[in-house]
Design a protein around this motif. Structure first.
Motif, PDB file in Angstrom:
ATOM      1  N   LEU A 176       7.300   3.398  -0.602  1.00 18.00           N
ATOM      2  CA  LEU A 176       7.187   2.020  -1.077  1.00 18.00           C
ATOM      3  C   LEU A 176       6.591   1.993  -2.478  1.00 18.00           C
ATOM      4  N   ARG A 177       7.025   1.020  -3.291  1.00 20.52           N
ATOM      5  CA  ARG A 177       6.471   0.823  -4.621  1.00 20.52           C
ATOM      6  C   ARG A 177       5.813  -0.550  -4.706  1.00 20.52           C
ATOM      7  N   VAL A 178       4.678  -0.582  -5.398  1.00 26.78           N
ATOM      8  CA  VAL A 178       3.920  -1.827  -5.553  1.00 26.78           C
ATOM      9  C   VAL A 178       4.027  -2.312  -6.988  1.00 26.78           C
ATOM     10  N   HIS A 179       4.438  -3.566  -7.147  1.00 27.00           N
ATOM     11  CA  HIS A 179       4.520  -4.219  -8.451  1.00 27.00           C
ATOM     12  C   HIS A 179       3.917  -5.609  -8.322  1.00 27.00           C
ATOM     13  N   ASN A 180       3.119  -5.977  -9.316  1.00 24.81           N
ATOM     14  CA  ASN A 180       2.509  -7.314  -9.313  1.00 24.81           C
ATOM     15  C   ASN A 180       1.751  -7.590  -8.019  1.00 24.81           C
ATOM     16  N   GLY A 181       1.153  -6.546  -7.455  1.00 25.37           N
ATOM     17  CA  GLY A 181       0.367  -6.721  -6.237  1.00 25.37           C
ATOM     18  C   GLY A 181       1.184  -6.835  -4.972  1.00 25.37           C
ATOM     19  N   ARG A 182       2.499  -6.683  -5.069  1.00 28.13           N
ATOM     20  CA  ARG A 182       3.366  -6.824  -3.899  1.00 28.13           C
ATOM     21  C   ARG A 182       4.231  -5.571  -3.722  1.00 28.13           C
ATOM     22  N   VAL A 183       4.596  -5.306  -2.474  1.00 25.51           N
ATOM     23  CA  VAL A 183       5.510  -4.198  -2.190  1.00 25.51           C
ATOM     24  C   VAL A 183       6.938  -4.680  -2.420  1.00 25.51           C
ATOM     25  N   ALA A 184       7.662  -3.994  -3.285  1.00 31.87           N
ATOM     26  CA  ALA A 184       9.033  -4.388  -3.601  1.00 31.87           C
ATOM     27  C   ALA A 184       9.951  -4.143  -2.407  1.00 31.87           C
ATOM     28  N   PHE A 185      10.749  -5.148  -2.097  1.00 37.18           N
ATOM     29  CA  PHE A 185      11.759  -5.053  -1.034  1.00 37.18           C
ATOM     30  C   PHE A 185      11.148  -4.608   0.294  1.00 37.18           C
ATOM     31  N   MET A 186       9.984  -5.169   0.596  1.00 37.16           N
ATOM     32  CA  MET A 186       9.244  -4.804   1.807  1.00 37.16           C
ATOM     33  C   MET A 186      10.081  -4.977   3.074  1.00 37.16           C
ATOM     34  N   GLN A 187      10.779  -6.103   3.192  1.00 41.57           N
ATOM     35  CA  GLN A 187      11.528  -6.355   4.421  1.00 41.57           C
ATOM     36  C   GLN A 187      12.626  -5.329   4.630  1.00 41.57           C
ATOM     37  N   ASP A 188      13.293  -4.928   3.550  1.00 35.06           N
ATOM     38  CA  ASP A 188      14.327  -3.896   3.660  1.00 35.06           C
ATOM     39  C   ASP A 188      13.748  -2.590   4.204  1.00 35.06           C
ATOM     40  N   HIS A 189      12.576  -2.228   3.707  1.00 36.07           N
ATOM     41  CA  HIS A 189      11.947  -0.984   4.143  1.00 36.07           C
ATOM     42  C   HIS A 189      11.484  -1.074   5.597  1.00 36.07           C
ATOM     43  N   LEU A 190      10.913  -2.206   5.975  1.00 40.77           N
ATOM     44  CA  LEU A 190      10.475  -2.357   7.361  1.00 40.77           C
ATOM     45  C   LEU A 190      11.655  -2.336   8.321  1.00 40.77           C
ATOM     46  N   ASP A 191      12.731  -2.983   7.934  1.00 40.50           N
ATOM     47  CA  ASP A 191      13.925  -2.987   8.793  1.00 40.50           C
ATOM     48  C   ASP A 191      14.465  -1.571   8.975  1.00 40.50           C
ATOM     49  N   ARG A 192      14.472  -0.782   7.894  1.00 36.08           N
ATOM     50  CA  ARG A 192      14.966   0.589   8.006  1.00 36.08           C
ATOM     51  C   ARG A 192      14.038   1.428   8.874  1.00 36.08           C
ATOM     52  N   LEU A 193      12.723   1.208   8.729  1.00 30.71           N
ATOM     53  CA  LEU A 193      11.754   1.936   9.545  1.00 30.71           C
ATOM     54  C   LEU A 193      11.953   1.625  11.021  1.00 30.71           C
ATOM     55  N   TRP A 194      12.128   0.348  11.330  1.00 31.53           N
ATOM     56  CA  TRP A 194      12.299  -0.059  12.729  1.00 31.53           C
ATOM     57  C   TRP A 194      13.613   0.487  13.300  1.00 31.53           C
ATOM     58  N   THR A 234      -5.623  -3.753  -0.764  1.00 26.84           N
ATOM     59  CA  THR A 234      -6.791  -4.550  -1.167  1.00 26.84           C
ATOM     60  C   THR A 234      -8.051  -3.700  -1.207  1.00 26.84           C
ATOM     61  N   ALA A 235      -8.224  -2.856  -0.199  1.00 20.67           N
ATOM     62  CA  ALA A 235      -9.408  -1.998  -0.148  1.00 20.67           C
ATOM     63  C   ALA A 235      -9.463  -1.043  -1.328  1.00 20.67           C
ATOM     64  N   ASN A 236      -8.285  -0.671  -1.846  1.00 21.36           N
ATOM     65  CA  ASN A 236      -8.216   0.248  -2.986  1.00 21.36           C
ATOM     66  C   ASN A 236      -8.078  -0.466  -4.329  1.00 21.36           C
ATOM     67  N   LYS A 237      -8.034  -1.794  -4.285  1.00 16.60           N
ATOM     68  CA  LYS A 237      -7.856  -2.603  -5.496  1.00 16.60           C
ATOM     69  C   LYS A 237      -6.606  -2.165  -6.257  1.00 16.60           C
ATOM     70  N   MET A 238      -5.527  -2.016  -5.519  1.00 17.33           N
ATOM     71  CA  MET A 238      -4.264  -1.543  -6.082  1.00 17.33           C
ATOM     72  C   MET A 238      -3.302  -2.698  -6.277  1.00 17.33           C
ATOM     73  N   THR A 239      -2.769  -2.837  -7.488  1.00 20.89           N
ATOM     74  CA  THR A 239      -1.831  -3.925  -7.769  1.00 20.89           C
ATOM     75  C   THR A 239      -0.585  -3.493  -8.550  1.00 20.89           C
ATOM     76  N   GLU A 240      -0.650  -2.344  -9.208  1.00 17.07           N
ATOM     77  CA  GLU A 240       0.474  -1.949 -10.082  1.00 17.07           C
ATOM     78  C   GLU A 240       0.552  -0.423 -10.170  1.00 17.07           C
ATOM     79  N   ASP A 241       1.787   0.079 -10.387  1.00 14.15           N
ATOM     80  CA  ASP A 241       2.014   1.517 -10.516  1.00 14.15           C
ATOM     81  C   ASP A 241       1.435   2.279  -9.329  1.00 14.15           C
ATOM     82  N   VAL A 242       1.775   1.794  -8.148  1.00 16.38           N
ATOM     83  CA  VAL A 242       1.294   2.400  -6.913  1.00 16.38           C
ATOM     84  C   VAL A 242       2.490   2.822  -6.066  1.00 16.38           C
ATOM     85  N   HIS A 243       2.399   4.005  -5.496  1.00 23.39           N
ATOM     86  CA  HIS A 243       3.417   4.490  -4.564  1.00 23.39           C
ATOM     87  C   HIS A 243       2.766   4.731  -3.210  1.00 23.39           C
TER      88      HIS A 243
END
Length: 304
Positions: free
Chosen positions: A50-68, A94-103
């Motif tokens: 997963l990639r995080v941009h602007n504090g959000r996970v990009a295409f989160m639902q697509d990834h969750l659907d594939r995982l399920w 949130t615990a890591n204060k991560m909002t950008e350039d996160v994998h």
């Protein structure tokens, strides 16, 4: 040292980052699993990047659907809902204060086994769920310099052997392909399907551009890539001819452009395949245009 499309900028903050292991936050060095865990012992599990941009996970639902879907195929009950897992991911960020350039490497295994044996009936725990986030920015040069690919002997298998559409922990075929490419002096391995048509790379999806048309494999022998699918959709939405089809290696050598796709680096241009220079060896205009369209798509998704 190059890591192909996964080259990244080192970040000292990762030394103390918190990983989430079964709902508990632990310092990276202390985030461990039991040696009887199904993932460690047998590669019995599934994962998502997963990639995080602007504090959000990009295409989160697509990834969750594939995982399920993968969990259903392996008969693994995660023991929580998609909303529960979504919240756990964001709590970790949130615990890591991560909002950008996160994998994030999201890993699910069948759980602990009572003895070293493949039968799922010896599993004695709930599934192991690990959320491993890192401050991980792609090397900016990856978007421009171009990858060197090498066609490896390892083939993508049929679905009745090991379904290539399953994002499983068992990646030994891709690892073997990667080793062959490295030994040949390349960045990544280009893999063919059982019929000899181009399938995918060992860790990314593969595209070529010929006479203004974008080609990628039929998809029969590769993972249902999230980024791959987004690029196909973006081509269709922007009147760029795109085809999911069988094509031969020799048609790649004479392509005008080539690029790979993946969650981490997005679109990475390819400069050569098996020593043949693709186009002029530089990032092509259509590749550059699709990079911009994809970044805009990410921003729109995370803004929403």
């Amino acid at each position: 040292m190059s890591f192909g499309s996964h080259a990244y900028v080192a970040d000292a903050r990762n030394d103390t980052v918190l990983f989430n292991v079964n709902g508990e936050l632990k310092i990276r060095a202390d985030a461990v699993v039991n040696v009887f865990d199904s993932g460690f012992m047998l590669g019995d599990g599934i994962w998502e990047g997963l990639r995080v941009h602007n504090g959000r996970v990009a295409f989160m639902q697509d990834h969750l659907d594939r995982l399920w879907e993968g969990a259903k195929a392996l008969d693994i009950d995660l023991g929580l809902s998609q909303d529960d897992l979504r919240q756990r991911i964001y709590d970790t960020l949130t615990a890591n204060k991560m909002t950008e350039d996160v994998h994030i490497r999201l890993m699910v295994t069948r759980g602990l086994r009572s003895t070293p044996y493949q039968d799922p009936r010896v599993v004695v725990s709930e599934p192991t769920i690990v959320i491993a986030p890192e401050f991980k920015k792609p090397d900016p040069k990856t978007a421009e310099r171009g990858l060197a690919l090498y066609t490896v002997a390892v083939r993508r298998g049929r679905a009745d052997v090991q379904d290539p559409g399953l994002n499983s922990h068992s990646k030994i075929n891709c690892i073997t392909a990667c080793i062959q490419a490295i030994k040949a002096g390349a960045d990544e391995g280009l893999m063919l399907d059982p019929q000899g048509f181009v399938a995918t790379c060992n860790s990314t999806h593969f595209f070529i551009v010929r006479k203004g048309e974008v080609w990628t494999s039929s998809g029969d022998y590769c993972l249902d890539g999230i980024t791959r699918g987004k690029i196909v959709d973006l081509c269709k939405a922007n009147d760029i001819p795109v085809f999911e089809k069988n094509f031969r290696l020799m048609q790649c050598y004479s392509a005008d452009e080539s690029f790979t796709t993946g969650t981490f680096a997005g679109l990475a241009p390819v400069k050569s395949i098996d020593g043949r220079t693709i186009g002029d060896g530089k990032r092509g205009p259509l590749t550059k245009r699709l990079q911009a369209l994809y970044l805009a798509h990410i921003h729109a998704d995370t803004a929403a």
